[in-house]
Design a protein around this motif. Structure first.
Motif, mmCIF file in Angstrom:
data_model
loop_
_atom_site.group_PDB
_atom_site.id
_atom_site.type_symbol
_atom_site.label_atom_id
_atom_site.label_comp_id
_atom_site.label_asym_id
_atom_site.label_seq_id
_atom_site.Cartn_x
_atom_site.Cartn_y
_atom_site.Cartn_z
ATOM 1 N N GLN A 28 0.837 -1.754 0.079
ATOM 2 C CA GLN A 28 -0.419 0.566 0.061
ATOM 3 C C GLN A 28 0.790 1.436 0.046
ATOM 4 O O GLN A 28 0.545 2.009 -0.805
ATOM 5 C CB GLN A 28 -0.824 0.110 1.475
ATOM 6 C CG GLN A 28 -1.889 1.171 1.054
ATOM 7 C CD GLN A 28 -2.128 1.606 0.385
ATOM 8 O OE1 GLN A 28 -3.607 0.585 -0.240
ATOM 9 N NE2 GLN A 28 -2.962 2.985 -0.066
ATOM 10 N N LYS A 29 2.120 0.880 1.028
ATOM 11 C CA LYS A 29 3.491 2.578 0.554
ATOM 12 C C LYS A 29 3.186 2.523 -0.618
ATOM 13 O O LYS A 29 3.798 4.114 -0.991
ATOM 14 C CB LYS A 29 3.819 2.309 1.800
ATOM 15 C CG LYS A 29 3.603 2.519 3.262
ATOM 16 C CD LYS A 29 4.127 2.349 4.039
ATOM 17 C CE LYS A 29 3.892 1.395 5.491
ATOM 18 N NZ LYS A 29 5.245 2.126 6.561
ATOM 19 N N ILE A 30 3.589 1.853 -1.389
ATOM 20 C CA ILE A 30 4.209 1.856 -2.838
ATOM 21 C C ILE A 30 3.398 2.182 -3.885
ATOM 22 O O ILE A 30 3.404 3.028 -4.642
ATOM 23 C CB ILE A 30 4.479 0.708 -3.352
ATOM 24 C CG1 ILE A 30 6.221 -0.120 -2.962
ATOM 25 C CG2 ILE A 30 4.936 0.357 -4.528
ATOM 26 C CD1 ILE A 30 5.914 -1.882 -2.647
ATOM 27 N N THR A 32 0.563 4.223 -2.794
ATOM 28 C CA THR A 32 0.255 5.059 -2.454
ATOM 29 C C THR A 32 1.532 6.663 -2.600
ATOM 30 O O THR A 32 1.608 7.651 -3.300
ATOM 31 C CB THR A 32 0.392 5.659 -0.418
ATOM 32 O OG1 THR A 32 -0.858 4.884 -0.092
ATOM 33 C CG2 THR A 32 0.229 7.117 -0.189
ATOM 34 N N SER A 33 2.996 6.346 -2.892
ATOM 35 C CA SER A 33 3.740 6.973 -3.333
ATOM 36 C C SER A 33 3.662 7.175 -4.741
ATOM 37 O O SER A 33 3.778 7.920 -5.222
ATOM 38 C CB SER A 33 5.446 6.136 -3.338
ATOM 39 O OG SER A 33 6.343 6.801 -3.281
ATOM 40 N N LEU A 34 3.004 5.802 -5.747
ATOM 41 C CA LEU A 34 3.396 6.196 -7.470
ATOM 42 C C LEU A 34 2.324 6.747 -7.378
ATOM 43 O O LEU A 34 2.329 7.508 -8.189
ATOM 44 C CB LEU A 34 2.690 4.252 -6.997
ATOM 45 C CG LEU A 34 2.160 4.060 -9.226
ATOM 46 C CD1 LEU A 34 3.345 4.284 -10.035
ATOM 47 C CD2 LEU A 34 1.341 3.210 -9.605
ATOM 48 N N THR A 35 1.294 6.666 -6.849
ATOM 49 C CA THR A 35 -0.336 7.599 -7.211
ATOM 50 C C THR A 35 0.784 9.520 -6.565
ATOM 51 O O THR A 35 -0.383 10.123 -7.726
ATOM 52 C CB THR A 35 -1.231 7.310 -6.057
ATOM 53 O OG1 THR A 35 -1.620 6.385 -6.619
ATOM 54 C CG2 THR A 35 -2.600 8.335 -6.254
ATOM 55 N N ASN A 36 1.393 9.405 -5.377
ATOM 56 C CA ASN A 36 1.279 10.475 -4.828
ATOM 57 C C ASN A 36 3.122 11.296 -5.475
ATOM 58 O O ASN A 36 2.913 12.492 -5.590
ATOM 59 C CB ASN A 36 1.815 10.645 -4.090
ATOM 60 C CG ASN A 36 0.059 10.393 -2.425
ATOM 61 O OD1 ASN A 36 -1.192 11.213 -3.332
ATOM 62 N ND2 ASN A 36 -0.042 10.133 -1.559
ATOM 63 N N ASP A 37 3.688 10.874 -5.639
ATOM 64 C CA ASP A 37 4.535 11.082 -6.617
ATOM 65 C C ASP A 37 4.928 11.225 -7.754
ATOM 66 O O ASP A 37 5.747 12.136 -8.515
ATOM 67 C CB ASP A 37 6.141 10.189 -5.635
ATOM 68 C CG ASP A 37 6.171 10.297 -4.198
ATOM 69 O OD1 ASP A 37 5.026 11.532 -3.145
ATOM 70 O OD2 ASP A 37 6.020 9.555 -3.220
ATOM 71 N N THR A 85 -7.728 12.416 -4.638
ATOM 72 C CA THR A 85 -6.048 11.465 -4.113
ATOM 73 C C THR A 85 -6.156 10.304 -3.606
ATOM 74 O O THR A 85 -5.784 9.215 -4.189
ATOM 75 C CB THR A 85 -5.012 12.175 -3.955
ATOM 76 O OG1 THR A 85 -5.546 13.563 -4.526
ATOM 77 C CG2 THR A 85 -3.850 11.546 -3.638
ATOM 78 N N ASP A 89 -5.743 6.107 -5.675
ATOM 79 C CA ASP A 89 -4.859 5.380 -5.568
ATOM 80 C C ASP A 89 -5.795 3.982 -4.716
ATOM 81 O O ASP A 89 -4.910 2.816 -5.334
ATOM 82 C CB ASP A 89 -4.676 5.864 -3.529
ATOM 83 C CG ASP A 89 -4.216 5.475 -2.844
ATOM 84 O OD1 ASP A 89 -2.619 4.756 -3.297
ATOM 85 O OD2 ASP A 89 -3.267 5.359 -1.368
#
Length: 163
Positions: A28-30, A32-37, A85, A89
């Protein structure tokens, strides 16, 4: 009761689930980073500089330029841009999981595919005289009592009868 608890905890399913939860959290962290960053900055670039994180409504009636300003002022905000967002995600995560499950199902189907078996040898044949079905080892037909010819002759006679 403690013994039952130990037995429950040491089951394979519980351990598998614990590993899945831990790996799922990291995954999930990966995402979320893909979405946000990566994805959201691209969407911002494509849409001409729109930042979804700054889409909000201040509930105190004041006008703030950014969400950070509203939060610094202690204003309550309705952050619908952040919600968009998070929904994006979720959709990305759901799609990635769908593709993984689809791939795993495909691999499992290939692994469990059984080789085709040769057809079983026939156990019956047709009498060339009366066309009744008889045991393949029979030397006389139980219906018409005719003597059964050798295999090659029987096929020829059956073809003649069919015509």
């Amino acid at each position: 009761m403690i013994g039952e608890f130990k037995e429950f905890i040491m089951r394979g399913n519980v351990m598998d689930m614990a590993v899945a939860v831990i790996v799922g959290g990291a995954f999930q962290k990966i995402i979320t980073s893909l979405t946000n960053d990566i994805i959201m900055p691209l969407i911002t670039l494509i849409t001409g500089g729109i930042d979804f994180n700054n889409w909000f409504i201040s509930l105190d009636g004041s006008n703030y330029a950014t969400l950070a300003e509203a939060q610094a002022a202690g204003a309550a905000t309705f952050n619908y841009g952040t919600f968009i967002t998070v929904v994006l995600d979720f959709l990305i995560l759901a799609f990635v999981i769908f593709m993984m499950v689809k791939g795993m199902n495909s691999l499992a189907a290939k692994a469990h595919k059984k080789p085709e078996e040769a057809p079983a040898a026939p156990t019956t044949k047709k009498c060339p005289y009366c066309l009744s079905e008889i045991d393949i080892k029979a030397t006389r037909c139980p219906h018409c009592t005719s003597e059964q010819p050798a295999e090659e002759e029987a096929e020829e006679k059956a073809e003649e009868k069919a015509e």
